[in-house]
Design a protein around this motif. Structure first.
Motif, mmCIF file in Angstrom:
data_model
loop_
_atom_site.group_PDB
_atom_site.id
_atom_site.type_symbol
_atom_site.label_atom_id
_atom_site.label_comp_id
_atom_site.label_asym_id
_atom_site.label_seq_id
_atom_site.Cartn_x
_atom_site.Cartn_y
_atom_site.Cartn_z
ATOM 1 N N THR A 41 -10.102 -42.750 12.940
ATOM 2 C CA THR A 41 -8.845 -42.973 12.226
ATOM 3 C C THR A 41 -8.335 -44.362 12.586
ATOM 4 O OG1 THR A 41 -8.261 -40.625 12.192
ATOM 5 C CG2 THR A 41 -6.473 -42.199 11.888
ATOM 6 N N ILE A 82 -7.444 -39.414 -1.455
ATOM 7 C CA ILE A 82 -8.623 -38.726 -0.912
ATOM 8 C C ILE A 82 -9.823 -39.118 -1.758
ATOM 9 C CG2 ILE A 82 -9.709 -36.485 -0.475
ATOM 10 C CD1 ILE A 82 -6.872 -35.336 -0.129
ATOM 11 N N VAL A 105 -7.994 -40.395 3.157
ATOM 12 C CA VAL A 105 -9.092 -39.634 3.758
ATOM 13 C C VAL A 105 -10.363 -39.965 2.983
ATOM 14 C CG1 VAL A 105 -10.031 -37.358 4.294
ATOM 15 C CG2 VAL A 105 -7.573 -37.766 4.516
ATOM 16 N N ALA A 125 -10.368 -31.616 3.430
ATOM 17 C CA ALA A 125 -9.844 -32.978 3.303
ATOM 18 C C ALA A 125 -8.349 -32.973 3.023
ATOM 19 C CB ALA A 125 -10.583 -33.721 2.193
ATOM 20 N N LYS A 160 -6.497 -32.041 6.151
ATOM 21 C CA LYS A 160 -6.517 -33.203 7.050
ATOM 22 C C LYS A 160 -5.442 -34.208 6.636
ATOM 23 C CE LYS A 160 -9.192 -35.393 10.244
ATOM 24 N NZ LYS A 160 -9.632 -34.800 11.521
ATOM 25 N N ALA A 161 -5.353 -34.467 5.336
ATOM 26 C CA ALA A 161 -4.365 -35.418 4.831
ATOM 27 C C ALA A 161 -2.946 -34.904 5.043
ATOM 28 C CB ALA A 161 -4.617 -35.680 3.344
#
Length: 386
Positions: free
Chosen positions: A312, A264, A293, A151, A154-155
């Motif tokens: 997204t 997150i 996220v 995560a 991804k962020a």
């Protein structure tokens, strides 16, 4: 474990790769481990390819690589990453065992389907995590750890600046301010990963014990001025908050979230609707370029208002809202290694003298068996024997 014991149980694994799924419920190392417990393994062709395991890897470890039909015909127990669909359930031999995350908390119709098919359903979502004997079976913990790590990556990839502070010829760039909502296994892993990338990390969780855990990793704990002293539910999972608690929490989190660049959220409740941690007001309050996220995004909802699984969304105020429920699949090799161990240890728990046996008087068995439950016969007294 006896190396020479003749195998009487065959464990079957299907190719579940496709769409957003790359994991496999059996790895070559676990094939060897089960072999030592007198359990043979058969696996569908190419089942491990997306996770980095070739058919030859499985053959060398001692498994048979076969067709899907042959997996069905030869196996007495089946392990899954995702639960089998209705069509596959209908094809599995009566009396066989189905092991995985079966969604039994919210889908009684599916459990009834397993019962009607004559199958034994072992729902790992029901695992009593507080039992020491259950630790190696805890799929939620192992996969959430991978999820928390991914995560943050991804962020960081979506965020338009650096996570760490950097001094350049053009001046100093401040570090990203990251807020982690949910400080369970996934949240703690996210905290550690974000800090290793150089971000300034703050976290929040309703469980009182979480503050010490957050601070032990070098992050700040987000003080809301609220007390949810009964924040932990059964089995060590986060509990659902009352309506009043949730409203107070949301208002406070929404206000505080505006201070952060990245949010997150990791508060999954297995098989149930996840708690709302950031409302639309909170999303609207974030600055343009901020990233969210939501690891709990699902068809049942998510931790963040407006999140959609595997989508997204860029809001009108320029915030990226990433619904990412399948992050563990993005680290497929490690995630599969962990998951395969969890599911295999559940299987091994029920093996006794070369047979699959349940004892519903035993706490672990009683919790895990959600379909095909067979009560043990009452003990015969001396008088009845006479």
């Amino acid at each position: 474990m006896a190396e020479d014991t003749q195998s009487t149980i065959t464990y079957g694994i299907f190719n579940e790769a496709g769409g957003h799924e790359s994991r496999v419920a059996l790895t070559p190392d676990i094939v060897k481990r089960l072999k030592r417990s007198a359990i043979d393994c058969v696996i569908e062709r190419n089942a491990g390819h997306a996770a980095g395991f070739s058919d030859d890897d499985y053959i060398k470890a001692g498994a048979k690589v076969v067709t899907k039909d042959e997996v069905i015909a030869q196996s007495q127990a089946f392990g899954f990453v995702e639960r089998p669909d209705d069509d596959l359930v209908a094809r599995l031999p009566k009396g066989s065992w189905v092991i995985g995350m079966l969604g039994s908390f919210t889908d009684q119709e599916y459990v009834d389907c397993l019962d009607k098919a004559g199958l034994v359903g072992v729902g790992i979502e029901k695992l009593p995590r507080q039992l020491s004997s259950a630790q190696s079976m805890d799929e939620m913990t192992s996969q959430n750890s991978v999820m928390g790590y991914k995560a943050v990556l991804k962020a960081a990839d979506a965020y338009g600046s650096f996570f760490p502070m950097m001094t350049t010829a053009a001046g100093t760039i401040r570090p990203a301010k990251v807020l982690i909502l949910g400080a369970g296994i996934a949240g703690l892993q996210a905290i550690g990963t974000a800090r290793r990338l150089g971000a300034v990390v703050t976290a929040y969780d309703v469980r009182p014990a979480a503050k010490g855990e957050v601070e032990s990793l070098g992050a700040k704990f987000l003080e809301l001025g609220l007390d949810f002293s009964k924040g932990q539910g059964e089995g060590g999972y986060a509990r659902q908050l009352t309506a009043e608690e949730q409203a107070a929490q949301q208002a406070a989190v929404d206000k505080k979230a505006a201070e952060f660049d990245v949010v997150i959220t990791t508060a999954k409740v297995p098989g149930r609707k996840p708690p709302m941690l950031l409302t639309q007001a909170g999303v609207d309050g974030l600055h343009r370029g901020a990233v969210i996220v939501d690891c709990a995004a699902s068809d049942l909802g998510g931790n963040v208002a407006g999140s959609k699984p595997n989508q997204t969304i860029v809001t009108d105020n320029g915030v990226q809202l990433i619904g990412a429920p399948d992050l563990a699949s993005g680290v497929a090799t490690t995630a599969s290694n962990l998951l395969a161990r969890n599911v295999a240890d559940v299987l091994a728990h029920f093996v006794n003298d070369g047979r699959l046996v349940m004892d519903l008087t035993e706490e672990l068995d009683n919790a895990l068996i959600v379909a095909g439950r067979v009560e043990a016969p009452e003990p015969v007294t001396e008088e009845e024997e006479k």
